[in-house]
Design a protein around this motif. Structure first.
Motif, PDB file in Angstrom:
ATOM      1  N   LYS A   5       0.875  -1.174   0.000  1.00  0.00           N
ATOM      2  CA  LYS A   5       0.000   0.000   0.000  1.00  0.00           C
ATOM      3  C   LYS A   5       0.912   1.224   0.000  1.00  0.00           C
ATOM      4  O   LYS A   5       1.805   1.336   0.846  1.00  0.00           O
ATOM      5  CB  LYS A   5      -0.907   0.001   1.222  1.00  0.00           C
ATOM      6  CG  LYS A   5      -1.955  -1.074   1.163  1.00  0.00           C
ATOM      7  CD  LYS A   5      -3.119  -0.932   2.096  1.00  0.00           C
ATOM      8  CE  LYS A   5      -2.804  -0.447   3.461  1.00  0.00           C
ATOM      9  NZ  LYS A   5      -3.944  -0.488   4.382  1.00  0.00           N
ATOM     10  N   SER A   7       1.252   5.584  -0.549  1.00  0.00           N
ATOM     11  CA  SER A   7       0.699   6.934  -0.668  1.00  0.00           C
ATOM     12  C   SER A   7       1.691   7.766  -1.459  1.00  0.00           C
ATOM     13  O   SER A   7       2.892   7.748  -1.168  1.00  0.00           O
ATOM     14  CB  SER A   7       0.503   7.572   0.708  1.00  0.00           C
ATOM     15  OG  SER A   7      -0.457   6.867   1.441  1.00  0.00           O
ATOM     16  N   VAL A  31      -1.200  -1.025  -4.362  1.00  0.00           N
ATOM     17  CA  VAL A  31      -2.453  -0.355  -4.044  1.00  0.00           C
ATOM     18  C   VAL A  31      -2.172   1.061  -3.574  1.00  0.00           C
ATOM     19  O   VAL A  31      -1.355   1.261  -2.671  1.00  0.00           O
ATOM     20  CB  VAL A  31      -3.209  -1.134  -2.939  1.00  0.00           C
ATOM     21  CG1 VAL A  31      -4.487  -0.422  -2.555  1.00  0.00           C
ATOM     22  CG2 VAL A  31      -3.487  -2.558  -3.382  1.00  0.00           C
ATOM     23  N   SER A  33      -3.162   4.079  -1.418  1.00  0.00           N
ATOM     24  CA  SER A  33      -4.009   4.246  -0.240  1.00  0.00           C
ATOM     25  C   SER A  33      -3.354   5.199   0.745  1.00  0.00           C
ATOM     26  O   SER A  33      -2.135   5.188   0.908  1.00  0.00           O
ATOM     27  CB  SER A  33      -4.234   2.891   0.439  1.00  0.00           C
ATOM     28  OG  SER A  33      -4.950   3.058   1.636  1.00  0.00           O
ATOM     29  N   ASN A  34      -4.180   5.998   1.404  1.00  0.00           N
ATOM     30  CA  ASN A  34      -3.696   6.859   2.490  1.00  0.00           C
ATOM     31  C   ASN A  34      -4.056   6.282   3.845  1.00  0.00           C
ATOM     32  O   ASN A  34      -3.886   6.943   4.861  1.00  0.00           O
ATOM     33  CB  ASN A  34      -4.266   8.275   2.342  1.00  0.00           C
ATOM     34  CG  ASN A  34      -3.679   9.001   1.156  1.00  0.00           C
ATOM     35  OD1 ASN A  34      -2.614   8.659   0.671  1.00  0.00           O
ATOM     36  ND2 ASN A  34      -4.376   9.999   0.681  1.00  0.00           N
ATOM     37  N   GLU A  35      -4.564   5.067   3.883  1.00  0.00           N
ATOM     38  CA  GLU A  35      -4.909   4.396   5.129  1.00  0.00           C
ATOM     39  C   GLU A  35      -3.877   3.316   5.432  1.00  0.00           C
ATOM     40  O   GLU A  35      -3.817   2.303   4.746  1.00  0.00           O
ATOM     41  CB  GLU A  35      -6.315   3.789   5.047  1.00  0.00           C
ATOM     42  CG  GLU A  35      -7.418   4.815   5.072  1.00  0.00           C
ATOM     43  CD  GLU A  35      -7.386   5.684   6.328  1.00  0.00           C
ATOM     44  OE1 GLU A  35      -7.162   5.159   7.436  1.00  0.00           O
ATOM     45  OE2 GLU A  35      -7.569   6.913   6.190  1.00  0.00           O
ATOM     46  N   PRO A  37      -0.516   3.103   5.016  1.00  0.00           N
ATOM     47  CA  PRO A  37       0.335   2.698   3.891  1.00  0.00           C
ATOM     48  C   PRO A  37       1.639   2.057   4.369  1.00  0.00           C
ATOM     49  O   PRO A  37       2.132   2.353   5.453  1.00  0.00           O
ATOM     50  CB  PRO A  37       0.626   4.025   3.192  1.00  0.00           C
ATOM     51  CG  PRO A  37       0.548   5.046   4.279  1.00  0.00           C
ATOM     52  CD  PRO A  37      -0.525   4.552   5.205  1.00  0.00           C
TER      53      PRO A  37
END
Length: 76
Positions: A5, A7, A31, A33-35, A37
């Motif tokens: 993940k 960002s 992926v 994502s900012n959740e 990462p």
């Protein structure tokens, strides 16, 4: 390879690098994502502050800043 993940921050316009970097990461199966990462990347100063804020929120994430340095020759 397990997808990561990531960002990605920085100047995000048609002539900027961010769209190509995002597209490349997704084409490799990663992926965006900012959740929580795994990796936080900022390509230029316009994204440094957002990247640092996200790093504070997720301290175990790796943080990469791209620095561009202009060198000048003093012998000119």
């Amino acid at each position: 390879m397990k997808p990561i993940k990531i960002s990605i921050f920085g100047a995000d316009g048609h002539t900027c690098q961010i769209p190509r970097i995002k597209e490349a990461m997704q084409s490799l199966g990663h992926v965006l994502s900012n959740e929580s990462p795994d990796l936080i990347y900022s390509n230029d100063p316009t994204g440094y502050e957002k990247a640092m804020c996200l790093k504070k929120k997720f301290p175990s994430s790796f943080l990469i800043f791209n620095f561009l340095v202009t060198c000048c020759n003093s012998n000119k």
